[in-house]
Write a protein that holds these residues in place. Structure first.
Motif, PDB file in Angstrom:
ATOM      1  N   VAL A 170      53.895  37.250  44.483  1.00 15.07           N
ATOM      2  CA  VAL A 170      52.596  36.613  44.697  1.00 15.07           C
ATOM      3  C   VAL A 170      51.562  37.399  43.918  1.00 15.07           C
ATOM      4  O   VAL A 170      51.548  38.625  43.945  1.00 15.07           O
ATOM      5  CB  VAL A 170      52.241  36.632  46.208  1.00 15.07           C
ATOM      6  N   ASN A 171      50.701  36.688  43.207  1.00 21.36           N
ATOM      7  CA  ASN A 171      49.601  37.353  42.512  1.00 21.36           C
ATOM      8  C   ASN A 171      48.470  37.529  43.520  1.00 21.36           C
ATOM      9  O   ASN A 171      47.827  36.570  43.929  1.00 21.36           O
ATOM     10  CB  ASN A 171      49.146  36.526  41.310  1.00 21.36           C
ATOM     11  N   LEU A 172      48.246  38.779  43.928  1.00 17.17           N
ATOM     12  CA  LEU A 172      47.228  39.062  44.943  1.00 17.17           C
ATOM     13  C   LEU A 172      45.833  38.682  44.468  1.00 17.17           C
ATOM     14  O   LEU A 172      44.990  38.286  45.271  1.00 17.17           O
ATOM     15  CB  LEU A 172      47.287  40.527  45.352  1.00 17.17           C
ATOM     16  N   TYR A 173      45.592  38.801  43.177  1.00 18.59           N
ATOM     17  CA  TYR A 173      44.264  38.456  42.665  1.00 18.59           C
ATOM     18  C   TYR A 173      43.992  36.956  42.762  1.00 18.59           C
ATOM     19  O   TYR A 173      42.879  36.540  43.072  1.00 18.59           O
ATOM     20  CB  TYR A 173      44.084  38.966  41.231  1.00 18.59           C
ATOM     21  N   ASP A 174      45.035  36.138  42.536  1.00 18.54           N
ATOM     22  CA  ASP A 174      44.859  34.698  42.719  1.00 18.54           C
ATOM     23  C   ASP A 174      44.536  34.387  44.176  1.00 18.54           C
ATOM     24  O   ASP A 174      43.662  33.566  44.469  1.00 18.54           O
ATOM     25  CB  ASP A 174      46.122  33.936  42.293  1.00 18.54           C
ATOM     26  N   ALA A 175      45.237  35.051  45.092  1.00 18.80           N
ATOM     27  CA  ALA A 175      44.970  34.856  46.520  1.00 18.80           C
ATOM     28  C   ALA A 175      43.546  35.299  46.867  1.00 18.80           C
ATOM     29  O   ALA A 175      42.860  34.651  47.657  1.00 18.80           O
ATOM     30  CB  ALA A 175      45.990  35.616  47.366  1.00 18.80           C
ATOM     31  N   ALA A 176      43.095  36.395  46.269  1.00 12.77           N
ATOM     32  CA  ALA A 176      41.739  36.886  46.526  1.00 12.77           C
ATOM     33  C   ALA A 176      40.691  35.893  46.014  1.00 12.77           C
ATOM     34  O   ALA A 176      39.680  35.651  46.686  1.00 12.77           O
ATOM     35  CB  ALA A 176      41.541  38.253  45.874  1.00 12.77           C
ATOM     36  N   TYR A 177      40.937  35.315  44.840  1.00 14.53           N
ATOM     37  CA  TYR A 177      39.993  34.312  44.319  1.00 14.53           C
ATOM     38  C   TYR A 177      39.969  33.080  45.211  1.00 14.53           C
ATOM     39  O   TYR A 177      38.904  32.490  45.441  1.00 14.53           O
ATOM     40  CB  TYR A 177      40.330  33.935  42.875  1.00 14.53           C
ATOM     41  N   ASP A 178      41.131  32.696  45.744  1.00 16.57           N
ATOM     42  CA  ASP A 178      41.173  31.568  46.686  1.00 16.57           C
ATOM     43  C   ASP A 178      40.380  31.903  47.946  1.00 16.57           C
ATOM     44  O   ASP A 178      39.658  31.057  48.481  1.00 16.57           O
ATOM     45  CB  ASP A 178      42.620  31.225  47.062  1.00 16.57           C
TER      46      ASP A 178
END
Length: 116
Positions: free
Chosen positions: A3-11
């Motif tokens: 999982v890309n944590l940065y993508d989750a953070a942007y979400d």
């Protein structure tokens, strides 16, 4: 699957911006800044807060006079309905952020507590 944590953070950032708490906070903020008197009171209050926080962070002593001034200022600004509503909205948003922070930190807390 990684999982890309940065993508989750942007979400999560998008979700925060769309939340009822954030929407209310922005409305209250706009109401204060649309009122010249409330804006001046709020800015003075914020500047005092920042000054005291800076002193605290640099290890400088906060005088009793400064504590009294801060308490008096809080009492005055809270009498302004728009500022009081903004402060309440800020507290609600802070609680949400604190709850999210607890969730984010949960895996690390579980990891460290399981190896004691």
């Amino acid at each position: 699957m990684a999982v890309n944590l940065y993508d989750a953070a942007y979400d999560l950032e998008k979700a925060i911006r769309q939340s009822d708490e954030y929407t209310r906070l922005t409305k209250m903020y706009d109401a204060v800044y649309a009122d010249a008197t409330a804006r001046k009171m709020f800015e003075d209050f914020r500047n005092l807060q920042l000054k005291l926080q800076e002193k605290q962070m640099t290890g400088q002593e906060i005088t009793q006079q400064e504590v009294d001034q801060a308490q008096q200022t809080v009492g005055i600004v809270q009498q302004n309905l728009k500022i009081a509503q903004l402060m309440e909205a800020e507290q609600q948003m802070s609680r949400v952020i604190a709850d999210l922070n607890q969730l984010i930190m949960k895996p690390l807390e579980e990891l460290y507590s399981s190896h004691q």
